[in-house]
Design an enzyme around this catalytic site. Structure first.
Site, PDB file in Angstrom:
ATOM      1  N   ASP A  87      -7.131  -5.896  -5.240  1.00 14.98           N
ATOM      2  CA  ASP A  87      -6.783  -4.771  -6.114  1.00 14.98           C
ATOM      3  C   ASP A  87      -6.910  -5.155  -7.587  1.00 14.98           C
ATOM      4  O   ASP A  87      -7.177  -4.316  -8.436  1.00 14.98           O
ATOM      5  CB  ASP A  87      -5.337  -4.313  -5.856  1.00 14.98           C
ATOM      6  CG  ASP A  87      -5.202  -3.554  -4.551  1.00 14.98           C
ATOM      7  OD1 ASP A  87      -6.231  -3.113  -4.020  1.00 14.98           O
ATOM      8  OD2 ASP A  87      -4.065  -3.412  -4.065  1.00 14.98           O
ATOM      9  N   GLU A 139      -9.689   2.498   4.227  1.00 15.45           N
ATOM     10  CA  GLU A 139     -10.104   2.056   2.890  1.00 15.45           C
ATOM     11  C   GLU A 139      -9.934   0.529   2.785  1.00 15.45           C
ATOM     12  O   GLU A 139     -10.833  -0.184   2.368  1.00 15.45           O
ATOM     13  CB  GLU A 139      -9.243   2.768   1.843  1.00 15.45           C
ATOM     14  CG  GLU A 139      -9.570   2.367   0.420  1.00 15.45           C
ATOM     15  CD  GLU A 139      -8.558   2.900  -0.584  1.00 15.45           C
ATOM     16  OE1 GLU A 139      -7.436   3.293  -0.182  1.00 15.45           O
ATOM     17  OE2 GLU A 139      -8.882   2.913  -1.780  1.00 15.45           O
ATOM     18  N   HIS A 140      -8.745   0.047   3.177  1.00 14.08           N
ATOM     19  CA  HIS A 140      -8.476  -1.402   3.196  1.00 14.08           C
ATOM     20  C   HIS A 140      -8.162  -1.827   4.625  1.00 14.08           C
ATOM     21  O   HIS A 140      -7.396  -1.146   5.308  1.00 14.08           O
ATOM     22  CB  HIS A 140      -7.248  -1.751   2.349  1.00 14.08           C
ATOM     23  CG  HIS A 140      -7.339  -1.263   0.936  1.00 14.08           C
ATOM     24  ND1 HIS A 140      -6.732  -0.114   0.510  1.00 14.08           N
ATOM     25  CD2 HIS A 140      -7.958  -1.793  -0.151  1.00 14.08           C
ATOM     26  CE1 HIS A 140      -6.973   0.065  -0.785  1.00 14.08           C
ATOM     27  NE2 HIS A 140      -7.719  -0.933  -1.213  1.00 14.08           N
ATOM     28  N   HIS A 159     -53.822  18.173  -1.065  1.00 10.45           N
ATOM     29  CA  HIS A 159     -53.446  16.772  -0.850  1.00 10.45           C
ATOM     30  C   HIS A 159     -54.645  15.988  -0.312  1.00 10.45           C
ATOM     31  O   HIS A 159     -54.968  14.904  -0.788  1.00 10.45           O
ATOM     32  CB  HIS A 159     -52.286  16.662   0.152  1.00 10.45           C
ATOM     33  CG  HIS A 159     -50.931  16.911  -0.441  1.00 10.45           C
ATOM     34  ND1 HIS A 159     -50.539  18.145  -0.887  1.00 10.45           N
ATOM     35  CD2 HIS A 159     -49.884  16.079  -0.655  1.00 10.45           C
ATOM     36  CE1 HIS A 159     -49.312  18.077  -1.351  1.00 10.45           C
ATOM     37  NE2 HIS A 159     -48.879  16.813  -1.224  1.00 10.45           N
ATOM     38  N   HIS A 217       2.054   3.157  -3.256  1.00  8.63           N
ATOM     39  CA  HIS A 217       1.170   3.950  -4.117  1.00  8.63           C
ATOM     40  C   HIS A 217       1.686   5.370  -4.308  1.00  8.63           C
ATOM     41  O   HIS A 217       1.656   5.910  -5.410  1.00  8.63           O
ATOM     42  CB  HIS A 217      -0.246   4.020  -3.531  1.00  8.63           C
ATOM     43  CG  HIS A 217      -1.115   2.898  -3.979  1.00  8.63           C
ATOM     44  ND1 HIS A 217      -1.417   2.690  -5.295  1.00  8.63           N
ATOM     45  CD2 HIS A 217      -1.753   1.928  -3.296  1.00  8.63           C
ATOM     46  CE1 HIS A 217      -2.197   1.621  -5.397  1.00  8.63           C
ATOM     47  NE2 HIS A 217      -2.403   1.137  -4.196  1.00  8.63           N
ATOM     48  N   GLN A 232       0.828  -1.200   0.000  1.00  6.15           N
ATOM     49  CA  GLN A 232       0.000   0.000   0.000  1.00  6.15           C
ATOM     50  C   GLN A 232       0.864   1.254   0.000  1.00  6.15           C
ATOM     51  O   GLN A 232       0.566   2.227  -0.682  1.00  6.15           O
ATOM     52  CB  GLN A 232      -0.902  -0.030   1.235  1.00  6.15           C
ATOM     53  CG  GLN A 232      -1.975   1.007   1.231  1.00  6.15           C
ATOM     54  CD  GLN A 232      -2.872   0.845   0.019  1.00  6.15           C
ATOM     55  OE1 GLN A 232      -3.238  -0.262  -0.354  1.00  6.15           O
ATOM     56  NE2 GLN A 232      -3.201   1.948  -0.614  1.00  6.15           N
TER      57      GLN A 232
HETATM   58  P1  NAD Z   1      -4.326  11.142 -13.512  1.00  7.55           P
HETATM   59  O1  NAD Z   1      -4.852  10.521 -14.740  1.00  7.55           O
HETATM   60  O2  NAD Z   1      -5.200  11.189 -12.323  1.00  7.55           O
HETATM   61  O3  NAD Z   1      -3.918  12.655 -13.838  1.00  7.55           O
HETATM   62  C1  NAD Z   1      -3.240  13.042 -14.997  1.00  7.55           C
HETATM   63  C2  NAD Z   1      -3.823  14.352 -15.477  1.00  7.55           C
HETATM   64  O4  NAD Z   1      -3.680  15.348 -14.459  1.00  7.55           O
HETATM   65  C3  NAD Z   1      -3.189  14.930 -16.694  1.00  7.55           C
HETATM   66  O5  NAD Z   1      -3.825  14.439 -17.827  1.00  7.55           O
HETATM   67  C4  NAD Z   1      -3.432  16.404 -16.513  1.00  7.55           C
HETATM   68  O6  NAD Z   1      -4.562  16.760 -17.222  1.00  7.55           O
HETATM   69  C5  NAD Z   1      -3.695  16.606 -15.057  1.00  7.55           C
HETATM   70  N1  NAD Z   1      -2.653  17.463 -14.473  1.00  7.55           N
HETATM   71  C6  NAD Z   1      -1.453  17.087 -14.026  1.00  7.55           C
HETATM   72  N2  NAD Z   1      -0.756  18.168 -13.612  1.00  7.55           N
HETATM   73  C7  NAD Z   1      -1.546  19.243 -13.819  1.00  7.55           C
HETATM   74  C8  NAD Z   1      -1.408  20.644 -13.600  1.00  7.55           C
HETATM   75  N3  NAD Z   1      -0.289  21.171 -13.084  1.00  7.55           N
HETATM   76  N4  NAD Z   1      -2.429  21.452 -13.939  1.00  7.55           N
HETATM   77  C9  NAD Z   1      -3.563  20.950 -14.453  1.00  7.55           C
HETATM   78  N5  NAD Z   1      -3.753  19.629 -14.686  1.00  7.55           N
HETATM   79  C10 NAD Z   1      -2.748  18.800 -14.371  1.00  7.55           C
HETATM   80  O7  NAD Z   1      -2.980  10.393 -13.206  1.00  7.55           O
HETATM   81  P2  NAD Z   1      -1.918  10.534 -12.032  1.00  7.55           P
HETATM   82  O8  NAD Z   1      -1.459  11.930 -11.881  1.00  7.55           O
HETATM   83  O9  NAD Z   1      -0.925   9.488 -12.299  1.00  7.55           O
HETATM   84  O10 NAD Z   1      -2.703  10.184 -10.697  1.00  7.55           O
HETATM   85  C11 NAD Z   1      -3.325   8.963 -10.493  1.00  7.55           C
HETATM   86  C12 NAD Z   1      -3.952   8.978  -9.103  1.00  7.55           C
HETATM   87  O11 NAD Z   1      -4.953   7.990  -9.013  1.00  7.55           O
HETATM   88  C13 NAD Z   1      -2.965   8.711  -7.993  1.00  7.55           C
HETATM   89  O12 NAD Z   1      -3.187   9.651  -6.976  1.00  7.55           O
HETATM   90  C14 NAD Z   1      -3.323   7.295  -7.535  1.00  7.55           C
HETATM   91  O13 NAD Z   1      -3.049   7.069  -6.179  1.00  7.55           O
HETATM   92  C15 NAD Z   1      -4.784   7.289  -7.802  1.00  7.55           C
HETATM   93  N6  NAD Z   1      -5.326   5.935  -7.979  1.00  7.55           N
HETATM   94  C16 NAD Z   1      -6.191   5.490  -7.033  1.00  7.55           C
HETATM   95  C17 NAD Z   1      -6.797   4.251  -7.182  1.00  7.55           C
HETATM   96  C18 NAD Z   1      -7.816   3.800  -6.171  1.00  7.55           C
HETATM   97  O14 NAD Z   1      -8.576   2.913  -6.450  1.00  7.55           O
HETATM   98  N7  NAD Z   1      -7.888   4.402  -5.007  1.00  7.55           N
HETATM   99  C19 NAD Z   1      -6.507   3.451  -8.269  1.00  7.55           C
HETATM  100  C20 NAD Z   1      -5.630   3.943  -9.210  1.00  7.55           C
HETATM  101  C21 NAD Z   1      -5.055   5.203  -9.062  1.00  7.55           C
END
Ligand code: NAD
Length: 448
Positions: free
Chosen positions: A373, A339-340, A432, A273, A270
């Protein structure tokens, strides 16, 4: 924020019997989410897409994802060459799909609920799919076909007519073949090659090319989360969201039967992440040797893992909470609402009844969270940040709504009507009462 200095990768320890009420509350708290600040930052992005549609979407995708495209949306049939996969990966996705589908199909509420509350008064409840749903599959830093499965399968099983799957494109404008393959498996009716706040806005309001949706699902970074919160409050968008999302977290409860290597591995799976991940170990009267063995395993295993730099930060922020009894452990866990929740306990399955608040529970030594997951069948989109107190994780019912109906016979109305007239008069709503009286009068006339 990743410090360069090596040194042992170690959690902080607190003995619950020696903490004050205020300190205990502090232990239950997550890092503050700056939602207001983020909402004001995403507002210009959301407004741009709402006002200028596809043109803004293309500009923002070029800016944030470095992808220059002439169109962001693709519709089926998807080209087979965009989803060519390694055979092992395809087979693994197929097994995960089958298990997740089996579990989510069993959750479907197809049969209407029919209850005769009084003779001649029949109340019914039936389910219908939400017609148009938007699934956000994060793609900024990792490829996440598992999230596409977890959101797409319940949408498909529930019978949603339009399933729009949004994910950030790669700089060449393509989507990873794994996500493309899953999109096809779950029957996505459109793929939106866009990410962040702009993707959420496009699905919430619709553009000339992007279909508008009724509900938006899925995790994402703080831009995605803030945009979801913003559009859900705009009555023009008329869109809802699955739940507020925050950094992922796990709480492990371990007693003297726990295998130190398993406990450490679960905590680290975990903690990898992100540096904001939350990892808590509740030790149920573990001996000093046992606790030290877990700490040594955390350090040893972390140093051999690919994301050791992230682990160094997230583990240092994580907690070991010492309690004396299993009951105290669950009291803490229920207040934390993880969450988990992983149970490394003797007779773990019998302890599940003590769980009041948690997103998903992993029972016994051979049940790593990783299975949930990816592929056992349960959903991995779960409430974080203590929201497990009032939210369920994503499930098939999240993609349906329930409609009630009733049918009352003349006999039924003769018994129920006077009750309703009394209550309506009591509230001063004479129209009513009148709607019942005209019928009762008519029935009285025809029975004369
Ligand atoms: P993401 O797809 O969430 O975000 C990417 C997008 O963020 C980009 O396309 C862009 O548009 C935007 N962005 C980034 N920087 C920016 C800025 N400065 N200004 C404006 N927009 C901006 O992908 P990620 O960033 O890799 O994040 C993924 C998140 O999802 C992580 O926090 C991860 O922990 C989470 N997650 C959670 C689960 C769950 O089930 N809880 C599963 C998978 C992922």
């Amino acid at each position: 924020e990743i410090p360069p200095s090596p040194g042992p990768i170690k959690m902080r320890t607190s003995d619950l019997s020696k903490t004050t009420h205020e300190q205990r509350s502090q232990l239950l708290r997550r890092p503050v989410l700056k939602s207001e600040e983020m909402i004001s930052k995403v507002k210009p992005i959301v407004d741009a897409v709402r006002q200028r549609g596809d043109a803004a979407l293309l500009e923002l995708t070029a800016k944030f994802d470095k992808a220059k495209m002439s169109s962001t949306v693709i519709f089926p049939p998807y080209a087979p060459e965009t989803m060519q996969l390694d055979e092992e990966v395809r087979k693994a996705i197929d097994v995960a799909y089958a298990n997740i589908r089996k579990f989510h199909e069993a959750q479907k509420s197809d049969e209407p609920l029919v209850v005769e509350t009084m003779p001649g008064v029949v109340c019914t409840r039936f389910a219908r799919p939400i017609a148009r749903v938007g699934l956000y599959v994060p793609g900024g830093t990792a490829v996440l076909p598992s999230t596409a499965l977890m959101l797409g399968i319940p949408a498909q099983v529930a019978g949603c007519k339009e399933i729009v799957l949004a994910t950030p494109p790669r700089p060449d404008g393509s989507i990873s073949p794994e996500v493309m393959y899953v999109a096809q498996l779950v029957g996505a009716s459109a793929i939106l090659k866009a990410g962040g706040a702009q993707a959420v806005a496009a699905m919430a309001y619709g553009t000339k090319t992007v279909p508008k949706v009724d509900k938006i699902f899925g995790p994402g970074n703080q831009w995605v989360t803030a945009a979801k919160m913003l559009v859900q409050n705009d009555t023009d968008a008329l869109v809802s969201i699955d739940m507020p999302a925050g950094p992922s977290e796990v709480l492990v409860i371990a007693d003297s039967t726990a295998n130190p290597a398993f406990v450490a591995a679960d905590l680290l799976s975990q903690a990898e992440h992100g540096i904001d991940s939350q990892v808590v170990l509740v030790s149920v009267d573990l001996s000093l040797e046992h606790l030290t063995a877990i700490e040594e395993e955390v350090d040893k295993q972390a140093n051999a893992l690919s994301r050791v730099d992230i682990l160094r930060v997230s583990v240092a922020k994580s907690l070991i909470i010492k309690v004396k009894t299993v009951e105290e452990a669950f009291e803490f866990s229920n207040d934390y609402a993880p969450e988990h929740l992983i149970l490394h306990l003797e007779n773990a399955s019998q302890r599940v009844q003590l769980v009041e608040n948690a997103g998903s529970v992993f029972v016994g030594a051979f049940t790593p969270e990783s299975c949930g997951d990816y592929a056992s069948g349960t959903n991995h989109t779960l409430p974080t940040n203590g929201y497990a107190r009032q939210f369920s994780g994503v499930n098939t019912l999240s993609f349906q709504k329930h409609i009630t109906s009733q049918e009352i016979t003349a006999v039924g109305l003769s018994a129920l009507g006077p009750v309703v007239v009394t209550l309506a008069d009591c509230e001063g709503l004479s129209a009513h009462a009148n709607a019942v009286r005209v019928r009762l009068n008519e029935a009285a006339k025809s029975s004369v």
